[in-house]
Design an enzyme around this catalytic site. Sequence first.
Site, PDB file in Angstrom:
ATOM      1  N   GLU A   1      15.681   3.313   1.764  1.00  0.00           N
ATOM      2  CA  GLU A   1      15.381   4.539   2.530  1.00  0.00           C
ATOM      3  C   GLU A   1      16.022   4.451   3.910  1.00  0.00           C
ATOM      4  OE1 GLU A   1      13.229   4.257   5.300  1.00  0.00           O
ATOM      5  OE2 GLU A   1      11.542   2.944   4.773  1.00  0.00           O
TER       6      GLU A   1
ATOM      7  N   CYS B   1      21.132  -0.560   2.937  1.00  0.00           N
ATOM      8  CA  CYS B   1      21.689  -1.736   2.259  1.00  0.00           C
ATOM      9  C   CYS B   1      21.728  -2.985   3.122  1.00  0.00           C
ATOM     10  CB  CYS B   1      23.067  -1.422   1.694  1.00  0.00           C
ATOM     11  SG  CYS B   1      24.384  -1.229   2.900  1.00  0.00           S
TER      12      CYS B   1
ATOM     13  N   ASP C   1      21.587  -7.979  -5.432  1.00  0.00           N
ATOM     14  CA  ASP C   1      21.831  -6.802  -4.594  1.00  0.00           C
ATOM     15  C   ASP C   1      20.680  -5.815  -4.768  1.00  0.00           C
ATOM     16  OD1 ASP C   1      22.822  -4.583  -3.246  1.00  0.00           O
ATOM     17  OD2 ASP C   1      24.879  -4.942  -3.904  1.00  0.00           O
TER      18      ASP C   1
ATOM     19  N   HIS D   1      29.262  -2.028   2.422  1.00  0.00           N
ATOM     20  CA  HIS D   1      28.157  -2.609   1.660  1.00  0.00           C
ATOM     21  C   HIS D   1      28.183  -4.125   1.828  1.00  0.00           C
ATOM     22  CE1 HIS D   1      24.926  -2.681  -1.163  1.00  0.00           C
ATOM     23  NE2 HIS D   1      25.583  -3.387  -2.050  1.00  0.00           N
TER      24      HIS D   1
ATOM     25  N   ARG E   1       5.679  -3.119   5.479  1.00  0.00           N
ATOM     26  CA  ARG E   1       5.880  -2.711   4.087  1.00  0.00           C
ATOM     27  C   ARG E   1       6.786  -1.488   3.948  1.00  0.00           C
ATOM     28  NH1 ARG E   1       2.376  -5.537   0.883  1.00  0.00           N
ATOM     29  NH2 ARG E   1       2.675  -4.101  -0.857  1.00  0.00           N
TER      30      ARG E   1
END
Length: 281
Positions: A41, A71, A124, A109, A66
Amino acid sequence: MTTEVDVRAALARLGIDEPVRADLAGLRTVHRAWSSTVPYENIDIQLGRPVSLAPDELIDKLITRRRGGFCYELNAMLALVLRALGFSVMVVEAAVDREIRGESAWRNHMPLLVDLAGERWIADVGLMDGFLLPVPLRPGVHRQSRFSYEVRHLGDDLWQFRHHPNSAFTSFDLRCAPLEVADFVEACAWRVDSPDSMFVQTLLAGRTEVDRTAVLRARTLTHAGPAVPYGQHRRVLDSMDDLADVLANEFLIPLDGIDVAGLWDNACRQHETWLADAARS
């Protein structure tokens, strides 16, 4: 000073209540729990909040509070946890959809490679609708339940991972040269701050389960995979309450301290832009 990871707290965050050994079974246990429990998110980016790759900040956000992340955050935290458990972890650079975006895609990434018993595995958890289990860095098609993924060796230290149909992206290429999380700070900062960044332009969330993925883009929620009738289903969220319910229950995001009204305003604006662009195309 090295930040210590509370392994017990990290495993509790993942719903794992037994000790984890630094072997393939342990890697699969952690990866599967993370992919299905910790959401992808970009809420902090959408709300104009800072994003940090510092270990203490990651531990506070992803373990203590939490939350999820995007990425760089997710895989940086996974690397901390795996190393604390005794795994040998390498941070590497990747280029999502390099086939389309070209060489400028490198470092968009940051996957991980884990060496175990003479074999190397891709770990990943930062792909929005990625794989539940680590994937061997070995040419061929690799099945996980009814999902199929492909790994290709492109030559020397260059490899390609190809996603399943109806996924959020087609492929990513990776280089096996070892890097550090610090090598991605600049790339991360651009994606957090630039008005040209997709993470600034669009509210995103994602989570993977067995044979099913969920991806949110602005107001559009997409479920895809073999467990979904006809392989894919989309719906447009119709209210702020609908968004709050999806964030909390589909993506498991705690809403304490989250400006859901601000997110809904952003998502509505982004959805209207998408509709206008679609009408012109």
